[in-house]
Motif scaffolding. Sequence first.
Motif, short mmCIF file in Angstrom:
data_model
loop_
_atom_site.label_atom_id
_atom_site.label_comp_id
_atom_site.label_asym_id
_atom_site.label_seq_id
_atom_site.Cartn_x
_atom_site.Cartn_y
_atom_site.Cartn_z
N PHE A 93 10.26 9.23 4.03
CA PHE A 93 10.64 9.34 2.63
C PHE A 93 11.99 8.67 2.38
CE2 PHE A 93 12.25 11.33 -1.19
CZ PHE A 93 11.13 11.48 -1.98
N SER A 94 12.93 8.93 3.28
CA SER A 94 14.26 8.36 3.14
C SER A 94 14.22 6.84 3.23
CB SER A 94 15.17 8.93 4.24
OG SER A 94 16.46 8.39 4.16
N ILE A 95 13.44 6.32 4.14
CA ILE A 95 13.31 4.86 4.29
C ILE A 95 12.62 4.26 3.07
CG2 ILE A 95 12.06 3.07 5.59
CD1 ILE A 95 12.63 4.76 8.12
N ALA A 96 11.58 4.92 2.58
CA ALA A 96 10.82 4.39 1.45
C ALA A 96 11.67 4.23 0.21
CB ALA A 96 9.63 5.31 1.15
N LEU A 110 0.51 6.18 4.57
CA LEU A 110 1.14 4.88 4.30
C LEU A 110 2.66 4.95 4.39
CD1 LEU A 110 -1.15 3.69 1.36
CD2 LEU A 110 -1.10 2.81 3.70
N LEU A 111 3.23 6.07 4.01
CA LEU A 111 4.68 6.21 4.15
C LEU A 111 5.09 6.24 5.62
CD1 LEU A 111 5.59 8.82 1.37
CD2 LEU A 111 5.99 6.36 1.35
N CYS A 142 0.84 -1.21 0.00
CA CYS A 142 0.00 0.00 0.00
C CYS A 142 0.87 1.25 0.00
CB CYS A 142 -0.91 0.01 1.23
SG CYS A 142 -2.29 -1.15 1.14
N ALA A 143 1.93 1.23 0.81
CA ALA A 143 2.82 2.39 0.86
C ALA A 143 3.51 2.61 -0.46
CB ALA A 143 3.85 2.19 1.97
N LEU A 144 3.97 1.52 -1.07
CA LEU A 144 4.66 1.65 -2.35
C LEU A 144 3.71 2.09 -3.45
CD1 LEU A 144 6.97 -1.50 -2.29
CD2 LEU A 144 7.64 0.87 -2.00
#
Length: 333
Positions: free
Chosen positions: A240-243, A293-294, A9-11
Amino acid sequence: MLLLSSLFCALAGYVSAFSAETSSLTDLYPPLWKESPGTLSDYTVKDGVYTIDPWLYTERMGMYKILITFTAQYFERFAPNNEANILWGLPVQHGWQHKTGRLADPTNMTKCGWESGNPMCISVENWWGCLNYFLNVLPFFGAVEAGVLEVSSNQVKLLPPPKDQMLFCYSVATCRSTFPDAMTKWTTLFQQIKEPSKSLDDLLKYLWDAHVATLGATRNIFEKRRLYFSQSESDFEESFSIAVDYVAAVLFETTLKNTNKFQKALPPRLLKPDDYPLHIKDFTDSQNRVLFLLNLLRKIHNGSGHTFLSLFRNLMKFKTLRKMANTLMELII
């Protein structure tokens, strides 16, 4: 399965729920693309050495523009008009940072980056601006090393910021000595771009390896700069950095159209202390959902002790699973 579904979902937000096609590719170009330098000769030159100020938005954008222009010939086999150039993700992201106020001085001690002062200025106090520096300079110098830009490594130098000069590198030699792994990966990418036998997937792997290596080598240097922002914005910065690590694992196609779709689902301004995902009135439903979701992905990632990322990376080594993940993201959208 619940964790994996949450990650998908986050992606999904990185692909975004927008089906309308823009009639002209030029409408998708980042802000002030036309006004930014397009060749090295547009910069200051003395005794054959080009001097660039990467702390001005248009001059930094110009470095991206030169990369896009000089590599266009290698991406024509994938799509016309340079649309499939996977380097588009870098300038489009930089344009979003500028447009949303994420390059301005977060301390408010100067007018750097603000419309009421010097809107072209990129603040050295800014977390976004500092990390983007390396996602601009290291690719550019990697292209120089690979011979793509047709200049020698001692023909380009960068101007330093007004403070904290020791945190940055300014030439091919200093960037290579300070960040050898990331520089090698960027140089390798540009060497591979010139190989006609390489598929888009091949090139995306080199690109994302270089991108992840760059953030891995630099994000901790500027961690304290997140303290200048609201807690909501700081959390988003970490999310954001983790994603990026997860998006890299699925080899997201950073073409012009794809990246623009992704950008539409990102926060259109800096987050305020009272901004709560799913309940931000001036955000679209998509922007609210993606932000939520992020942040969820960040909690899953940190809560698992980063083992979730290792699991996901192992799964995404299989091309079939990467395709399934992308299909699932489209279905979720």
